[in-house]
Each structure stands twice: as C-alpha cells, then as structure tokens.
Motif scaffolding. Structure first.
Motif, PDB file in Angstrom:
ATOM      1  N   ASP A 113      -2.752   1.055   5.953  1.00 30.27           N
ATOM      2  CA  ASP A 113      -1.940   2.261   5.841  1.00 30.27           C
ATOM      3  C   ASP A 113      -1.950   2.880   4.449  1.00 30.27           C
ATOM      4  N   ASN A 114      -2.241   2.088   3.413  1.00 26.08           N
ATOM      5  CA  ASN A 114      -2.079   2.613   2.050  1.00 26.08           C
ATOM      6  C   ASN A 114      -2.969   1.844   1.067  1.00 26.08           C
ATOM      7  N   PHE A 115      -3.045   2.366  -0.144  1.00 26.08           N
ATOM      8  CA  PHE A 115      -3.932   1.784  -1.164  1.00 26.08           C
ATOM      9  C   PHE A 115      -3.513   0.364  -1.546  1.00 26.08           C
ATOM     10  N   GLU A 116      -2.187   0.166  -1.664  1.00 23.81           N
ATOM     11  CA  GLU A 116      -1.702  -1.167  -2.057  1.00 23.81           C
ATOM     12  C   GLU A 116      -2.097  -2.203  -1.016  1.00 23.81           C
ATOM     13  N   GLU A 117      -2.047  -1.797   0.261  1.00 30.05           N
ATOM     14  CA  GLU A 117      -2.410  -2.750   1.317  1.00 30.05           C
ATOM     15  C   GLU A 117      -3.897  -3.113   1.232  1.00 30.05           C
ATOM     16  N   LEU A 118      -4.726  -2.125   0.947  1.00 31.48           N
ATOM     17  CA  LEU A 118      -6.167  -2.414   0.814  1.00 31.48           C
ATOM     18  C   LEU A 118      -6.393  -3.454  -0.293  1.00 31.48           C
ATOM     19  N   ASP A 119      -5.699  -3.255  -1.419  1.00 32.30           N
ATOM     20  CA  ASP A 119      -5.851  -4.194  -2.540  1.00 32.30           C
ATOM     21  C   ASP A 119      -5.363  -5.592  -2.149  1.00 32.30           C
ATOM     22  N   ALA A 120      -4.159  -5.627  -1.539  1.00 32.62           N
ATOM     23  CA  ALA A 120      -3.561  -6.930  -1.209  1.00 32.62           C
ATOM     24  C   ALA A 120      -4.390  -7.659  -0.153  1.00 32.62           C
ATOM     25  N   GLU A 171     -10.471   9.197  -0.699  1.00 33.97           N
ATOM     26  CA  GLU A 171     -10.331   8.235  -1.797  1.00 33.97           C
ATOM     27  C   GLU A 171     -10.114   6.817  -1.243  1.00 33.97           C
ATOM     28  N   ALA A 172      -9.300   6.745  -0.177  1.00 30.19           N
ATOM     29  CA  ALA A 172      -8.998   5.438   0.430  1.00 30.19           C
ATOM     30  C   ALA A 172     -10.252   4.843   1.068  1.00 30.19           C
ATOM     31  N   VAL A 173     -11.097   5.694   1.650  1.00 37.67           N
ATOM     32  CA  VAL A 173     -12.359   5.207   2.215  1.00 37.67           C
ATOM     33  C   VAL A 173     -13.216   4.620   1.101  1.00 37.67           C
ATOM     34  N   LYS A 174     -13.251   5.323  -0.023  1.00 34.48           N
ATOM     35  CA  LYS A 174     -14.032   4.850  -1.168  1.00 34.48           C
ATOM     36  C   LYS A 174     -13.523   3.466  -1.597  1.00 34.48           C
ATOM     37  N   SER A 175     -12.202   3.366  -1.667  1.00 36.28           N
ATOM     38  CA  SER A 175     -11.602   2.094  -2.066  1.00 36.28           C
ATOM     39  C   SER A 175     -11.968   1.000  -1.057  1.00 36.28           C
TER      40      SER A 175
END
Ligand code: LLP
Length: 432
Positions: free
Chosen positions: A130-137, A187-191
C-alpha cells in the motif's frame, strides 16, 4: 421473494429450504443463518465467468472481511477461489481452517512488522503493498528470512464509483494505495523493482463497494492499463496481474438496482484484452475480490421480539433481542434492509414501526419505518434478509452482549458453524 433461497410457506418464512421459525426454536435468537449452497453458487458464478472470458491464471479472491470464520475459508478453498486477508487475525483463521495460503492476498494500509513476519511465516502468496514504508519493511523482513515475496502494488486510479463515501476507496485522496495521477505510483514501482527480496507481479486497485454502474470497472481498468503501459515505457517491465478489487453491489430491497456480474466480467475481460493490445502491452491475468456479492444473500438474521411500544401520536418501536451489536450497518451507513415477520410471513402489514435493538443508545436502529402485522408482539420472530455480508464480521460486544452463532443451512439441514458466545467468553480476558 428477494432471492430464490427465500420463500413463504404456510405463513412461515423458509430460508435455504428450512423453516426459520423451527431454526429459531432450535438454536435460539439472535441467530445468523447462512446458506451454504448459495455461497458456493456465488463462488461458481465468478469462477466460471473468469474461466470463460479472462486469460489463464485469472481468478476471484474472496474478500473475507465480508464474513470471516473458519468454515467459510473451507468452502471458498473448495470452490477454487483465493482469499483477501487484512490482518493477522484473518490470516490465522484462514490458515487454521486449512486454506492454501499461497492463494492468500494480504491487503491493508498499515501492516506492522509483526504482521509482515506473521504473514511471511504463514506463506501468504501475495502482499498487496500500500505504501513506500511497507515496501521497505517487507523487503527487509523477507531478506532476513531469505525469501523473495510476490507483491502487487495498490494504486488509486482516481475513479469515483458513485457509491457511499465510507466505502469509496479509489479516489486520488484515499487513505489506501498510491496515486497514479500524482506520479507517486510510478515512483513506488521504481522502488518495488529495485528491491531484491520483492517480486512485483502486478497492480491492484479497489474503487469502492456497492457498485451497480456497469462502466465502473472499465473506467478503472482504463486507468490501470494506461499506468501499466507507462510502467512498460519507463522500466521496460510487463505487469502479469491486474487486480481490480471487489465492489459489486447486491440487492437489499425490492426495487434496488442490480448488476449482472458474469455479463460485467465478460465486458471487463474483453475490454482489458482489447485495450492491452492497443497499448502494446501483454494482456495481464485478472483478479477480482468480491466480498459482499459472495455472501450477502447467503445470510439472514433471526430475532425474537421483546416489546412493541406505540407512543400515541408519535411513533412505534418493535424491540428485538439483538441490534447494532450484530448488525451495525444502519447505524453506520443508514443501510436499507428487507424485514419479514417470520412466523406471520403472509399476514397483512398494517403497523409501521422502527425495528430497534436492545443496546443502550437511541442510534441502535436496525431499520426505520418497517411494515409489521398489527398483532406483532413479544415472542414473534423477525427476520432481516441479506445480512450475510458485513454483519457477523462487524459485530461487537458493546453492552457486553454475546455475538450470535452462525448456523449453516444446506439442503434443508442445519449445523452450527460458529457457536454462540457465552457469558464466560465475555470475561475470559478480564484480569481481576
Ligand atoms: N478488496 C478490497 C481491497 C476491499 O477493501 C474490499 C472492501 C473488497 C475487496 C470487497 O468489497 P465488496 O465486494 O465486499 O464490496 N463495511 C462496509 C463495506 C466495507 C468494504 C471494505 N472493503 C459495509 O458494511 O457496507
């Protein structure tokens, strides 16, 4: 009546072939009844439409927030659907029921590290991030465990589904997902693509609930495929999965709109294939996440009348032994329902009264201005129809009222699928 599993015989309401008055006597009230054949029929409607019209690998995912208990995951698993799960509690319930977790899709806008660890440990097939923080975690925790986790990215396509605000989730300013319009989704896809412990499989959106307009999913698909084409252009990456979420509406009362779900699926699948071709991208396989439309008409609730209050010159109330604790939907959304006096089902209707619950607050209304027989009174059985979705799953213990049981009805036979909460259940976590 409203659905083909509801009929009136000898003045009584029958549900799924069973006499509801007898069931009320046998199991007590309040009582949730669920029609197993109807749940299976609804699952098959989705499965056969997707098998017929969508690319291979497409499937329906039951949004289990609509009604969550062990037995339902068993049914859904047998019918070949996936399951949308939104918490460790839903994941645990599904896993305990033997649901094949590789068919699980973990949703939600705030998955804690603990949730992520739990879901990975249970082998949940997909995370809908759902969000950038979740991708990182998720990348970090998957890395710690030495796994590569499949994900979909939840984005907001900016579609207004013309339904009620509490359930409209696909708009740009939604708390869910990442907006396509603002460029943040790209941006999230890139991440996501840069993370070595994540495997981006596709994109997800959910525009809202109680959708009747047949073009809503097509409008959503148009934006999503445009986004997929942008992903292809910028990163040279083809999405494999397009998940369009849930939301098909159901009929709660005569005269309400209807949508032909298999016909709509055909339309959507054909649109997706045609548009993908036009945009020069591979046609993704489809996911749909129905919750309400799988279980709503497979459920009814039975209550016993306790009092009939006629306030001369003002209004009338019929009070029952349940209320907003087992069905908060009128209190929350002013949702409409069809109500039948189950033991006087063909009596003339000549009393108008609000059907109210037993909770200590005036907002505890199941349905205002309901028609009842004039002689309705203590001991009569009232049925509220189409309560299979978002009733049991949103039930509470407000006023320390135990939750009703769920009794599953199949071919006229009945069995308890969730037992009635006891007074002991209510105090089991209290420490004196
Ligand atoms: N997928 C996602 C990501 C969702 O958030 C939902 C529902 C669904 C699928 C299933 O939507 P359905 O097919 O059931 O419309 N408590 C409200 C409904 C909330 C819906 C939340 N999300 C009610 O009682 O009307």
């Amino acid at each position: 009546m409203l659905y083909d599993n509801i009929e009136i015989k000898n003045g009584r309401l029958y549900f799924a072939g069973a006499d509801t008055v007898e069931l009320a006597e046998k199991y007590g009230t309040p009582l949730y009844l669920m029609d197993e054949n109807k749940i299976r029929e609804r699952c098959r409607e989705y499965k056969s439409a997707l098998d017929a019209f969508a690319p291979e690998g497409s499937c329906a995912i039951y949004a289990s927030k609509a009604c969550c208990f062990g037995g339902i995951y068993k049914i859904v698993a047998e019918e070949g659907l996936g399951a949308d799960v939104v918490s460790a509690g839903e994941i645990f319930t599904a896993k305990s029921a033997g649901f094949p977790m590789e068919r699980g899709y973990f949703q939600g806008n705030n998955k804690t590290d603990e949730d992520i660890r739990f879901a990975l440990g249970c082998g949940v097939g997909y995370f809908v991030c759902d969000n950038f923080e979740e991708l990182d975690a998720l990348d970090r925790i998957a890395g710690e465990r030495g796994v590569v986790q499949k994900i979909l990215l939840r984005v907001t396509p900016g579609i207004d589904p013309h339904t009620y605000d509490e359930v409209a989730t696909g708009k740009v300013d939604s708390k869910f997902g990442i907006a396509v319009e603002t460029g943040q989704a790209l941006e999230a896809v890139k991440s996501a693509l840069s993370k070595k412990n994540l495997s981006l499989e596709g994109i997800h959106c959910h525009v809202g609930s109680m959708v009747f307009d047949s073009d809503v999913f097509i409008r959503a698909a148009a934006v999503m495929l445009g986004f997929a084409a942008e992903i292809k252009k910028v990163f040279g990456f083809d999405i494999k999965i397009l998940d369009l979420g849930g939301g098909y509406g159901v009929k709660y009362y005569e005269g309400q709109g209807e949508i032909d779900i298999p016909a709509n699926i055909k339309q959507v699948a054909e649109y997706v294939a045609g548009k993908s071709n036009e945009l020069g991208i591979k046609t993704p396989s489809l996911r749909l996440e129905p919750g309400r439309s799988i279980v709503a008409d497979a459920g009814i609730t039975l209550y016993t009348v306790g009092s009939v209050k006629k306030i001369t010159g003002y209004k009338n109330y019929v009070s029952i032994d349940g209320g907003m604790t087992d069905n908060p939907r009128y209190a929350l959304y002013e949702s409409r329902y069809t109500v039948v006096t189950a033991n006087k089902a063909d009596a003339e209707i000549d009393l108008t009264a609000d059907l109210v619950g037993r909770c200590c607050e005036s907002g505890d209304i199941i349905q205002p201005a309901v028609g009842f027989p004039a002689d309705i009174g203590r001991g009569d059985i009232v049925a509220v129809l189409t309560t299979g979705a978002y009733n049991y799953s949103m039930a509470s213990n407000y006023n320390r009222i135990p939750r009703p049981p769920i009794v599953m009805v199949k071919d006229g036979e009945s069995r308890v699928a969730v037992r009635r909460e006891s007074l002991e259940d209510l105090i089991k976590n209290d420490i004196l």
